[in-house]
Every structure is written in C-alpha cells, then in structure tokens.
Scaffold this active site. Structure first.
Site, mmCIF file in Angstrom:
data_model
loop_
_atom_site.group_PDB
_atom_site.id
_atom_site.type_symbol
_atom_site.label_atom_id
_atom_site.label_comp_id
_atom_site.label_asym_id
_atom_site.label_seq_id
_atom_site.Cartn_x
_atom_site.Cartn_y
_atom_site.Cartn_z
ATOM 1 N N ASP A 6 0.768 -1.139 -0.063
ATOM 2 C CA ASP A 6 -0.002 -0.039 0.084
ATOM 3 C C ASP A 6 0.801 1.224 -0.025
ATOM 4 O OD1 ASP A 6 -2.275 -1.781 0.396
ATOM 5 O OD2 ASP A 6 -2.147 -1.503 2.435
HETATM 6 N N1 URA Z 1 -1.445 -5.741 3.702
HETATM 7 C C1 URA Z 1 -1.603 -4.687 4.057
HETATM 8 O O1 URA Z 1 -2.546 -4.280 4.419
HETATM 9 N N2 URA Z 1 -1.118 -3.644 3.364
HETATM 10 C C2 URA Z 1 0.119 -4.070 2.616
HETATM 11 O O2 URA Z 1 0.693 -3.075 2.189
HETATM 12 C C3 URA Z 1 0.589 -5.085 2.554
HETATM 13 C C4 URA Z 1 -0.232 -6.308 3.184
#
Ligand code: URA
Length: 238
Positions: A103
C-alpha cells in the site's frame, strides 16, 4: 546496432573483444563473414554467429530488494501522480517491475525484477510464501485475538487462511503495541483489514520478510541487488 555492440549485448564478449572476433573473421551475419567493424546488425532479422554459434540478445535478469518508504506507490504510475518506487531506482537501466504490491502508506521490503517468469510464479495464489509484517496497532491484542488469527479471519465476504499474530512489545501507557503478523496470501490491504477485524487498527505497517528474503538493515528508500543464494532460493520455490 553496430556489430560489436550487438555481440557485447548478447553477453558473449566485451566490445573490445568483440572487435577482435570480428576482425579475426569469427563472426558471420546470415552466413557471410563480416570483418567490417561498422557493420550494422538488424537485431530482429539477422542471424549472427560467433565461432559458428548463433547468438541472440537476452535481457540481463536483475533482482532487487528495496526498502519502500511510506508515501510511495508500487505501480508504475497512478491517476494522482504520486511518487512511485521506480523513482528510487533511477540508476537501474533495465525495465523492472515490483513483485506484488504494498500500500501507499506501507513501508518495507518490496522485490523488483525484470524476470517475468519469477514474478508470475511468486504472485500466483498457489504459492504459500510467508510475508512478515511489523505493525504498530491501537491497543494490545490478547490471546483470543491471536487465536482468531490462527483460525483465519472473516474480512468482508472472505475468510483468510490461518495467520500468525505475535505481540512483540506492549506499550500500555500509550495504548499501542508492536506486533508481528505473518500471512501467506496477498489480498488487498489484508493485514490492515485483519487487524481492524479484531479491533486493533493499524497505525504503521512495514514488511520485513518475503519468504527467506529479509529487509535486514537496508536503509529506507535504498535498494540492494539480491545475492545469488537469494535468487536461487526464489527460483526454487515450487
Ligand atoms: N497488507 C496490507 O494491509 N497492506 C500492505 O501493504 C500489505 C499487506
């Protein structure tokens, strides 16, 4: 492309060594010996042989581990024109792509490569590669939360596979804790959704392991090339 550059790009010899091969009459193009150093090769059509062996351009495969900062996207571009992890790799000439995603707000380990076969393999859901995250969460998860992770958690219309949650540091005075989460799936925002589902929303999230590949002491925003051993390991994942 000039013939000596073509030979060098195929990984057969350095440009200088390629010149010697050419002037020594060891190179043929479409069956004819070429001794002219300025000869131009049409990489798409011409059959080039060195010492009778056909050579061809093959892109060098590279494998990188990057410590992604928060506030970067892992795709090439997005509609908001936010910075991409690829901006941190401007010295790398090859066209490389992230393996999976993190993310925008998540930091930590992301692997990048131009090896399409490996990317395909590692991102296929059938591969149970553990990914380990360090999360700072609101509150302190208890035994029943840990058990829920172990059993799999209902998020939206989906129940996750069993996952591991460990509280590594509890800070009751701040009403937060540091946790380690291990999952082997890769659903969108999965760790955040799982922690929210047990009422311990994520404040910060950082990935520290993808399989046996670790972030180690790689500085934030910096990258390193994977070692031969690490590449071999990734390729060996069935
Ligand atoms: N899970 C999440 O919530 N965010 C990420 O970036 C990776 C795994």
């Amino acid at each position: 492309m000039r013939i000596n550059k073509f030979i060098a790009s195929c990984g057969v010899a350095s440009r200088r060594k390629a010149e010697t091969l050419i002037t020594d009459g060891k190179v043929t193009v479409n069956g004819n010996i070429v001794t002219e150093l300025s000869f131009q090769v049409d990489e798409k059509k011409d059959i080039v042989k060195v010492n009778g062996e056909k050579i061809s351009l093959e892109e060098k495969k590279i494998y990188i581990a990057l410590n992604k900062p928060e506030g970067y996207i892992t795709s090439v571009k997005d509609q908001f024109d936010r910075p991409s992890v690829l901006d941190l790799l401007s010295d790398v000439e090859e066209r490389i792509f992230p393996v999976g995603r993190l993310d925008y707000e998540t930091s930590g380990l992301i692997i990048l490569t131009n090896d399409g076969d490996l990317t395909y393999k590692l991102t296929h859901p059938k591969h149970n590669i553990n990914k380990v995250y360090k999360a700072i969460v609101k509150g302190i998860p208890d035994y029943s939360d840990i058990k829920k992770f172990k059993e799999g958690i209902q998020i939206e219309d989906y129940k996750t596979a069993p996952a591991k949650l460990t509280v590594t540091k509890a800070l009751p005075e701040k009403k937060i804790s540091v946790c380690e989460v291990t999952i082997h799936e890769g659903r969108n925002r999965q760790v955040r959704k799982m922690l929210r589902a047990i009422n311990h929303p994520t404040l910060r999230l950082r990935r520290i392991f993808v399989g046996k590949i670790g972030l180690g002491d790689l500085e934030i925003g910096k990258f390193r090339y994977l070692t031969d051993k690490e590449i071999k390991y990734l390729k060996s994942i069935e």
